[in-house]
Design a protein around this motif. Structure first.
Motif, PDB file in Angstrom:
ATOM      1  N   MET A   1       0.839  -1.190   0.000  1.00  0.00           N
ATOM      2  CA  MET A   1       0.000   0.000   0.000  1.00  0.00           C
ATOM      3  C   MET A   1       0.881   1.249   0.000  1.00  0.00           C
ATOM      4  SD  MET A   1      -2.738   1.284   2.858  1.00  0.00           S
ATOM      5  CE  MET A   1      -3.875  -0.064   2.525  1.00  0.00           C
ATOM      6  N   ARG A   2       0.789   2.043  -1.043  1.00  0.00           N
ATOM      7  CA  ARG A   2       1.561   3.280  -1.129  1.00  0.00           C
ATOM      8  C   ARG A   2       0.878   4.358  -0.294  1.00  0.00           C
ATOM      9  NH1 ARG A   2       5.114   3.854  -5.710  1.00  0.00           N
ATOM     10  NH2 ARG A   2       4.652   6.083  -5.669  1.00  0.00           N
ATOM     11  N   LEU A   3       1.596   4.913   0.673  1.00  0.00           N
ATOM     12  CA  LEU A   3       1.008   5.918   1.546  1.00  0.00           C
ATOM     13  C   LEU A   3       0.502   7.130   0.776  1.00  0.00           C
ATOM     14  CD1 LEU A   3       3.329   6.084   4.691  1.00  0.00           C
ATOM     15  CD2 LEU A   3       1.128   4.941   4.441  1.00  0.00           C
ATOM     16  N   ALA A   4       1.245   7.524  -0.246  1.00  0.00           N
ATOM     17  CA  ALA A   4       0.867   8.722  -0.989  1.00  0.00           C
ATOM     18  C   ALA A   4      -0.467   8.559  -1.715  1.00  0.00           C
ATOM     19  CB  ALA A   4       1.969   9.081  -1.985  1.00  0.00           C
ATOM     20  N   ASP A   5      -0.856   7.330  -1.981  1.00  0.00           N
ATOM     21  CA  ASP A   5      -2.102   7.076  -2.706  1.00  0.00           C
ATOM     22  C   ASP A   5      -3.251   6.689  -1.786  1.00  0.00           C
ATOM     23  OD1 ASP A   5      -0.631   7.462  -5.032  1.00  0.00           O
ATOM     24  OD2 ASP A   5      -0.204   5.327  -5.269  1.00  0.00           O
ATOM     25  N   ALA A   6      -2.939   6.401  -0.524  1.00  0.00           N
ATOM     26  CA  ALA A   6      -3.942   5.906   0.417  1.00  0.00           C
ATOM     27  C   ALA A   6      -4.527   7.043   1.245  1.00  0.00           C
ATOM     28  CB  ALA A   6      -3.313   4.864   1.342  1.00  0.00           C
ATOM     29  N   THR A   7      -5.643   6.766   1.889  1.00  0.00           N
ATOM     30  CA  THR A   7      -6.189   7.688   2.883  1.00  0.00           C
ATOM     31  C   THR A   7      -5.740   7.225   4.265  1.00  0.00           C
ATOM     32  OG1 THR A   7      -8.219   6.424   3.299  1.00  0.00           O
ATOM     33  CG2 THR A   7      -8.230   7.975   1.431  1.00  0.00           C
ATOM     34  N   TRP A   8      -5.906   8.080   5.252  1.00  0.00           N
ATOM     35  CA  TRP A   8      -5.482   7.674   6.595  1.00  0.00           C
ATOM     36  C   TRP A   8      -6.317   6.516   7.111  1.00  0.00           C
ATOM     37  CZ3 TRP A   8      -8.227   7.586  11.140  1.00  0.00           C
ATOM     38  CH2 TRP A   8      -9.427   8.322  11.204  1.00  0.00           C
ATOM     39  N   THR A   9      -7.579   6.460   6.686  1.00  0.00           N
ATOM     40  CA  THR A   9      -8.420   5.351   7.124  1.00  0.00           C
ATOM     41  C   THR A   9      -8.019   4.048   6.438  1.00  0.00           C
ATOM     42  OG1 THR A   9     -10.096   5.994   5.488  1.00  0.00           O
ATOM     43  CG2 THR A   9     -10.380   6.810   7.739  1.00  0.00           C
ATOM     44  N   ASP A  10      -7.523   4.154   5.203  1.00  0.00           N
ATOM     45  CA  ASP A  10      -6.999   2.954   4.537  1.00  0.00           C
ATOM     46  C   ASP A  10      -5.840   2.372   5.346  1.00  0.00           C
ATOM     47  OD1 ASP A  10      -8.742   3.275   2.364  1.00  0.00           O
ATOM     48  OD2 ASP A  10      -7.269   4.437   1.207  1.00  0.00           O
ATOM     49  N   VAL A  11      -4.964   3.251   5.793  1.00  0.00           N
ATOM     50  CA  VAL A  11      -3.793   2.809   6.559  1.00  0.00           C
ATOM     51  C   VAL A  11      -4.236   2.229   7.900  1.00  0.00           C
ATOM     52  CG1 VAL A  11      -1.646   3.545   7.635  1.00  0.00           C
ATOM     53  CG2 VAL A  11      -2.309   4.487   5.415  1.00  0.00           C
ATOM     54  N   ARG A  12      -5.161   2.902   8.553  1.00  0.00           N
ATOM     55  CA  ARG A  12      -5.670   2.387   9.829  1.00  0.00           C
ATOM     56  C   ARG A  12      -6.246   0.992   9.670  1.00  0.00           C
ATOM     57  NH1 ARG A  12     -11.083   5.068  11.464  1.00  0.00           N
ATOM     58  NH2 ARG A  12     -11.637   3.714   9.686  1.00  0.00           N
ATOM     59  N   ASP A  13      -7.067   0.808   8.653  1.00  0.00           N
ATOM     60  CA  ASP A  13      -7.751  -0.462   8.481  1.00  0.00           C
ATOM     61  C   ASP A  13      -6.805  -1.572   8.013  1.00  0.00           C
ATOM     62  OD1 ASP A  13     -10.021   0.894   9.213  1.00  0.00           O
ATOM     63  OD2 ASP A  13     -10.797   1.115   7.166  1.00  0.00           O
ATOM     64  N   ALA A  14      -5.720  -1.198   7.339  1.00  0.00           N
ATOM     65  CA  ALA A  14      -4.758  -2.203   6.878  1.00  0.00           C
ATOM     66  C   ALA A  14      -4.023  -2.830   8.047  1.00  0.00           C
ATOM     67  CB  ALA A  14      -3.761  -1.582   5.908  1.00  0.00           C
ATOM     68  N   ASP A  15      -3.779  -2.037   9.102  1.00  0.00           N
ATOM     69  CA  ASP A  15      -3.101  -2.532  10.308  1.00  0.00           C
ATOM     70  C   ASP A  15      -1.835  -3.312   9.942  1.00  0.00           C
ATOM     71  OD1 ASP A  15      -2.741  -2.888  13.024  1.00  0.00           O
ATOM     72  OD2 ASP A  15      -3.877  -4.757  13.078  1.00  0.00           O
ATOM     73  N   ALA A  16      -0.995  -2.691   9.108  1.00  0.00           N
ATOM     74  CA  ALA A  16       0.195  -3.361   8.578  1.00  0.00           C
ATOM     75  C   ALA A  16       1.280  -3.510   9.644  1.00  0.00           C
ATOM     76  CB  ALA A  16       0.742  -2.590   7.395  1.00  0.00           C
ATOM     77  N   ASP A  17       1.920  -4.655   9.645  1.00  0.00           N
ATOM     78  CA  ASP A  17       3.039  -4.909  10.559  1.00  0.00           C
ATOM     79  C   ASP A  17       4.377  -4.485   9.969  1.00  0.00           C
ATOM     80  OD1 ASP A  17       1.360  -6.110  12.460  1.00  0.00           O
ATOM     81  OD2 ASP A  17       1.524  -8.058  11.471  1.00  0.00           O
TER      82      ASP A  17
END
Length: 244
Positions: free
Chosen positions: A1-17
């Motif tokens: 998931m590229r941060l520049a293309d994602a929303t903050w909620t996308d990142v939250r929900d991905a819960d990436a390790d």
């Protein structure tokens, strides 16, 4: 998931390790290759490694925006080169990684590097962040992870030119490759008694090139990208095991 293309909620929900932070430079790469070569290669390997890991495991990997300016003062003689001091570079990378991992972010971060001048500083930053418990941070320089090809690295030579011919052939000035080859150098530095007496690269190469760029074709570039990608996936697997 590229941060520049994602929303903050996308990142939250991905819960990436896991996360990767590409780090490059903007510096002269001979008359035939772009100033952004190191950033382009680092970003390409970071994207490919993250995508391959996600396909293999089903787990998300965050890909941070590329840091495009590194420790490159040795190339200052070549127009367009940008650099920051080692202290500034270390601080910027450290704080970027801290913000990436902070607040319940990834447990491990790989610094995916494309520039030789960054290597020592990235090793120091990774060790400090790991020791301080911010995250498990590992430095990864793609051209050190391509097996027997590594010995041919040079600068704007066969490996980087091959990578570009495979990934971005539109950026290689093919009509200048012969000039790059003729006015470059066969090896890095001016060595006497085990000491490199050259401070800047123009002391041993007339155009910033080290190695023969004509020896790097697109097929070799494809192999390099595959090897670097596989090595990064292996590293991500190992980090996941250590932080699980």
């Amino acid at each position: 998931m590229r941060l520049a293309d994602a929303t903050w909620t996308d990142v939250r929900d991905a819960d990436a390790d896991l996360a990767v932070l590409p780090v490059g430079s903007t510096e002269g790469h001979g008359p035939h290759a772009p100033l952004g070569t190191d950033s382009l290669t680092a970003e390409t390997v970071a994207d490919a490694g993250a995508a391959a890991y996600e396909a293999e495991t089903g787990e998300s990997v965050l890909v941070a925006p590329t840091i495009p300016v590194g420790i490159s003062e040795e190339h200052r003689a070549f127009d367009g080169t940008l650099w920051v001091s080692p202290d500034t570079f270390r601080a910027y990378v450290r704080e970027t990684a801290e913000s990436l991992a902070g607040g319940g972010g990834p447990d491990a971060v790989v610094l995916v590097n494309g520039h030789g001048g960054n290597v020592d500083a990235l090793r120091e930053v990774a060790a400090r962040l790991t020791r301080d418990g911010v995250a498990r941070v590992a430095p990864f320089t793609w051209f050190e992870a391509v097996g027997e090809h590594t010995s041919d690295m040079g600068h704007a030579g066969p490996l980087e030119t091959a990578f570009l011919r495979h990934e971005r052939p539109d950026l290689v000035r093919e009509d200048r490759v012969e000039a790059a080859r003729e006015n470059g150098s066969e090896r890095w530095g001016d060595w006497v008694s085990g000491v490199n007496l050259a401070v800047d690269s123009d002391e041993f190469t007339g155009n910033g090139v080290v190695g023969d760029p004509s020896e790097g074709d697109a097929a070799r570039g494809e192999e390099l990208e595959e090897l670097a990608t596989a090595a990064l996936v292996e590293l991500l697997d190992a980090l996941q095991e250590r932080t699980a």
